[in-house]
Design an enzyme around this catalytic site. Structure first.
Site, mmCIF file in Angstrom:
data_model
loop_
_atom_site.group_PDB
_atom_site.id
_atom_site.type_symbol
_atom_site.label_atom_id
_atom_site.label_comp_id
_atom_site.label_asym_id
_atom_site.label_seq_id
_atom_site.Cartn_x
_atom_site.Cartn_y
_atom_site.Cartn_z
ATOM 1 N N TYR A 27 0.710 -1.277 0.543
ATOM 2 C CA TYR A 27 -0.071 0.209 -0.301
ATOM 3 C C TYR A 27 0.827 1.328 0.120
ATOM 4 O O TYR A 27 0.685 2.114 -0.360
ATOM 5 C CB TYR A 27 -0.980 0.282 1.441
ATOM 6 C CG TYR A 27 -1.894 1.109 1.538
ATOM 7 C CD1 TYR A 27 -3.295 0.948 0.255
ATOM 8 C CD2 TYR A 27 -1.873 2.053 2.372
ATOM 9 C CE1 TYR A 27 -4.015 1.976 0.976
ATOM 10 C CE2 TYR A 27 -2.565 3.463 1.924
ATOM 11 C CZ TYR A 27 -3.444 3.306 1.289
ATOM 12 O OH TYR A 27 -4.441 4.106 1.144
ATOM 13 N N LYS A 34 1.419 3.850 -2.757
ATOM 14 C CA LYS A 34 0.840 5.615 -2.826
ATOM 15 C C LYS A 34 1.822 6.410 -3.267
ATOM 16 O O LYS A 34 2.238 7.247 -4.473
ATOM 17 C CB LYS A 34 0.718 5.515 -1.596
ATOM 18 C CG LYS A 34 -0.903 4.671 -0.796
ATOM 19 C CD LYS A 34 -2.059 5.647 -1.779
ATOM 20 C CE LYS A 34 -3.522 5.318 -1.771
ATOM 21 N NZ LYS A 34 -4.924 6.238 -2.670
#
Length: 210
Positions: free
Chosen positions: A122, A126
């Site tokens: 994650y 990002k």
């Protein structure tokens, strides 16, 4: 000003959209969604689009400020590939078309810990998105990196448990960099920063947002 937004049906996006519609600085807000919205407003123009074919609605992406609040969870997406599609591909395509159409200010809602070299999927996703959007060269780019978000009337059991657990750890001095943030607080800070945005890249970490 004319604003453009994706992710307006999510928790942060809903709060941000409400604040933008109340803001006299914006004369119109164009929201790009997958299905019809349940709200209406004189300044709101909702466009139902297919995020798989952004080139089909790229001509609509003309404005002064673009807000990218789109995102999903791994549980909802079902796989890392599906989550990447929503959290990276859709948002990058939106940013790229906005830049090509001369949008001068772009706002990206990212996440705490975002880093292109991270070992965590994650955070790496990002971080890579942040780097890709930076490379587009917007005159003004605002990146917000909130931690766990407190959503109004959330029915996600795991999310509510996580918020309570982090609150407890914060009280004993742990994980301060990940303290929960109400989506309304994030939305209001985004609105205020856009109103006074200078040229360049500006990254707002958790402390700066609070």
């Amino acid at each position: 000003m004319k604003g453009l937004i994706i992710g307006a049906t999510g928790a942060t996006g809903k709060d941000l959209l409400a604040k933008l519609l109340e803001d006299e600085a914006f004369s119109e807000i164009h929201s790009f969604v997958r299905k019809p919205m349940s709200i209406s407003h004189p300044k709101l123009h909702a466009h139902v689009v297919n995020f798989e074919t952004p080139e089909a609605w790229a001509d609509l992406l003309h404005g002064d400020v673009a807000f990218s609040c789109l995102g999903t969870t791994l549980a909802v997406a079902g796989s890392k590939d599906a989550q990447w599609r929503v959290d990276y591909d859709y948002q990058y395509a939106f940013a790229e078309h906005c830049k090509n159409n001369g949008v001068s200010t772009f706002v990206l809602v990212s996440a705490a810990g975002a880093k292109a070299q991270s070992k965590l999927f994650y955070n790496r996703m990002k971080g890579q998105l942040e780097d890709a959007v930076k490379a587009l060269g917007f005159p003004s780019l605002l990146i917000f990196q909130p931690s766990v978000l407190i959503r109004s009337n959330s029915d996600r059991g795991a999310e509510n448990f996580s918020v309570k657990a982090i609150h407890f750890l914060n009280k004993i001095g742990l994980f301060k960099r990940y303290r929960p943030m109400p989506t309304a607080v994030l939305a209001e800070r985004i609105r205020k920063e856009v109103a006074t945005a200078n040229k360049g890249i500006h990254t707002f970490t958790l402390d700066k947002i609070f």
